[in-house]
Design an enzyme around this catalytic site. Sequence first.
Site: not given
Ligand code: IPE
Ligand code: IPE
Ligand code: MG
Length: 255
Positions: A35, A48, A209, A52, A83-84, A86, A37-38
């Site tokens: 988690d 973002r 979490r 990734h 994640n769908w 997004r 990346n964004g």
């Molecule tokens: C958890 O990260 C899912 C993955 C790492 C693929 P998210 O970024 O989706 O989780 P939340 O929204 O912070 O709980």
């Molecule tokens: C984890 O990074 C990758 C996936 C959930 C696919 P995020 O994309 O959730 O990055 P943040 O949490 O928004 O920084």
């Molecule tokens: Mg995340």
Amino acid sequence: MANLEEIAPRGSRGYSLLQAIDFDRLPQHIAVIMDGNGRWAAARRLPRVAGHRAGIASVKEVVETSARLGIRVLTLYAFSVENWKRPKSEISTLMSLLKEYLQKELSSIIKNNIRFCTIGRVNDLAPDIQQSLQKAIAETSQNNGMIMNIALNYGGRAELVDAFQSIMRQVAQNGHRDTVITEQLISDHLYTSGLDDPDLLIRTSGEMRISNFLLWQIAYAEIWMTPVYWPDFRREHLLQAIVDYQKRDRRYGGL
Ligand code: IPE
Ligand code: IPE
Ligand code: MG
């Protein structure tokens, strides 16, 4: 025991962490919520998706290091059922990156004797993605080294729903009216059937979490969390997590 110099150069921080690891007590199964990346990208004023893309280098390093250490199973949470929600453009970039990763890395996955597997509702992914996943699964099916398990379109509750559906189908087909629900029966119908539960669960990016990951399987996993964003996660962080894991007292409710 692993050849330490193949994992980290002598004299590096990684090497001294390796020296602190007891190779007879490695976690057999490590699960990772990748988690941040964004936020990594936002901190650099980048889009973002740049986060990734940068996260792929961390995947490569963690996969390679885990395989060399002798970890049996590495489960990586790459895309959740949630994640769908997004934007479409971010989702399609994530899917293209997955395909690109498999195209570029499959030969090194094969060379490292890694068996590639997936968990999640993979049948709902686009046909071209399913094809690249099938290719990786087929071409590594005879490997007997580490299992690299990617969670894609994965949800812990969805997995339990699918497990109960599968049990109901089995009962209907076999006319097993006297089927007894046991913990073993449920475990056997999960996507992770046949794999030991994770010993160590790592989450990056500072979030405290579980985000619907492996709800059943992490009952007694040791949890290790770090504020480091996934694209900054390196071999040393993984080794530190293992060193810390080995200091824990796993009591399983006993004394
Ligand atoms: C958890 O990260 C899912 C993955 C790492 C693929 P998210 O970024 O989706 O989780 P939340 O929204 O912070 O709980
Ligand atoms: C984890 O990074 C990758 C996936 C959930 C696919 P995020 O994309 O959730 O990055 P943040 O949490 O928004 O920084
Ligand atoms: Mg995340």
